[in-house]
Design an enzyme around this catalytic site. Structure first.
Site, short mmCIF file in Angstrom:
data_model
loop_
_atom_site.label_atom_id
_atom_site.label_comp_id
_atom_site.label_asym_id
_atom_site.label_seq_id
_atom_site.Cartn_x
_atom_site.Cartn_y
_atom_site.Cartn_z
N CYS A 63 44.90 50.27 40.65
CA CYS A 63 44.97 48.65 40.18
C CYS A 63 43.64 48.64 40.44
O CYS A 63 42.83 48.76 40.90
CB CYS A 63 45.70 48.27 41.12
SG CYS A 63 44.70 46.20 41.20
N TYR A 199 45.16 42.16 30.42
CA TYR A 199 46.26 41.52 30.59
C TYR A 199 46.76 41.85 29.54
O TYR A 199 47.99 40.93 29.38
CB TYR A 199 46.32 41.85 32.39
CG TYR A 199 46.55 42.48 33.09
CD1 TYR A 199 47.95 43.85 33.64
CD2 TYR A 199 45.08 42.75 33.46
CE1 TYR A 199 47.70 44.48 34.11
CE2 TYR A 199 44.68 43.85 34.71
CZ TYR A 199 46.27 44.55 34.85
OH TYR A 199 46.52 46.28 35.46
N1 LIG Z 1 44.36 38.28 42.20
C1 LIG Z 1 44.32 39.40 42.70
C2 LIG Z 1 45.16 39.95 41.44
C3 LIG Z 1 46.03 41.59 42.19
C4 LIG Z 1 46.97 41.94 41.25
O1 LIG Z 1 47.40 41.34 40.18
N2 LIG Z 1 47.88 43.09 41.62
C5 LIG Z 1 48.65 43.28 40.86
C6 LIG Z 1 48.49 45.29 40.30
S1 LIG Z 1 47.06 45.87 39.11
C7 LIG Z 1 49.60 43.93 41.23
O2 LIG Z 1 49.93 44.46 42.44
N3 LIG Z 1 50.33 43.33 40.83
C8 LIG Z 1 52.06 43.84 40.92
C9 LIG Z 1 52.85 42.26 40.05
O3 LIG Z 1 52.15 41.04 39.61
O4 LIG Z 1 54.39 41.90 40.66
C10 LIG Z 1 43.31 40.30 43.42
O5 LIG Z 1 42.33 40.16 42.31
O6 LIG Z 1 43.55 40.97 44.51
#
Ligand SMILES: N[C@@H](CCC(=O)N[C@@H](CS)C(=O)NCC(=O)O)C(=O)O
Length: 329
Positions: A63, A199
């Protein structure tokens, strides 16, 4: 992939129907700050004092948002003070998981070294039993109050940048006061058009939304190429000399994934980073910065995207290439 609704896990892909096929990222919900004194930070409540061994970081090596926090843990010499659990690269119907038995060793999780959970959503319901929302990484956990401090990477890296300085003696500053306006300006462009832009391209479910996102993305890459062609880093001091700041690390985590994943899987294929001379050189310089290569795991990166997103890649076949110059030289 899914989310928690009143503490119950629901397997559900992103809903792009309400936005006409556009991907919209939800804001992170848990936004407290660790500070040197325990006073409240810019948002959220106080009570989270920087202390050695008190906090635990949950990350995915795949990530880009979690990657920022691993980079700051290295840069700010926080390894002995903040321990880490690494989820598995595959994010399937249970969301992020801790699979310590994967047949291929390189895809094994470290396990949840704090609680032995099997899934990341258990960390969110441990924080709040009836939690509702997406279960994202990174997560900064407080072992003392048994709760999540923050699940917003842009804020976790700011905490790491300064809150622990008295403990580590490391006063390197990646968000210096005199450059904040410039850093904020670059972050705005890089976040919307590049970090999140890949994304928006990849998760769009309507061609027009994809086309807007991908053209904005490459306009922004052209702009940062022009900046890096004239100065070493994105932000410059009064004399015009590039200064390494958080803005560079925030761009780096997208650049390092770009040719391996975003070009193919997310259809960000107008150009590759390899086609941008200044950005290629910059990517390599950042990769070779002390401690950084150890935070980059191309196996987890490729496996996560190509294997987890079966709406985009139903065969789950992970491409063998490309050869990445920054890994070889
Ligand atoms: N705003 C958050 C975004 C984190 C994020 O979207 N992480 C993704 C991984 S790349 C995630 O865990 N996605 C799982 C989901 O959306 O269900 C940050 O920057 O910490």
């Amino acid at each position: 992939m899914g989310l928690l609704i009143n503490g119950q896990w629901q397997d559900q892909w992103y809903d792009t129907e309400k936005t006409g096929g556009a991907f919209q990222r939800e804001d992170a919900q848990l936004r407290n700050w660790v500070t040197a004194t325990g006073a409240a930070g810019p948002n959220g409540v106080g009570g989270f004092k920087a202390e050695s061994g008190r906090y635990h970081l949950y990350v995915s090596l795949a990530c880009p948002w979690a990657h920022r926090t691993l980079i700051f843990r290295q840069l700010k010499q926080l390894q002995a003070h903040i321990d880490v659990s690494i989820v598995s690269p595959d994010m399937l119907s249970n969301g992020w998981e801790f699979d310590t038995n994967h047949p291929d060793k390189k895809f094994r999780s470290s396990g949840d070294t704090l609680f032995g959970s099997t899934c990341m959503h258990q960390i969110y319901t441990r924080h709040k039993a009836n939690y509702s929302g997406r279960v994202t990484v990174p997560v900064l956990w407080d072992k003392q109050q048994n709760c999540i401090v923050s699940n917003e990477s842009s804020e976790i890296i700011r905490m790491m940048n300064s809150a622990f300085n008295d403990l580590t003696g490391n006063t390197d500053d990646y968000y210096p006061a005199d450059l904040r306006r410039q850093i904020d300006g670059i972050n705005e462009l890089v976040y919307h058009k590049i970090n999140n832009g890949v994304y928006k391209s990849g998760f769009a479910t309507a061609a027009d939304k994809y086309e807007v996102a991908v053209s904005d993305l490459f306009d922004a890459l052209d702009s940062v190429e022009a900046i890096i062609a004239r100065q070493d880093f994105l932000v410059a001091d009064a004399s015009g000399r590039g200064v390494l700041t958080e803005a560079d690390w925030r761009l780096f985590t997208t650049l390092v994934r770009f040719d391996a994943v975003y070009v193919g899987h997310f259809k960000c294929n107008i150009r590759r980073i390899a086609d941008y001379p200044a950005l290629s050189d910059y990517l390599q310089r950042l990769y070779q910065h002390p401690g950084i290569a150890a935070t980059v795991n191309i196996d987890h990166i490729k496996r996560h995207y190509y294997y987890s997103h079966d709406t985009i890649n139903p065969t789950r076949i992970v491409p063998v290439g490309p050869q990445l110059a920054f890994l070889q030289d």
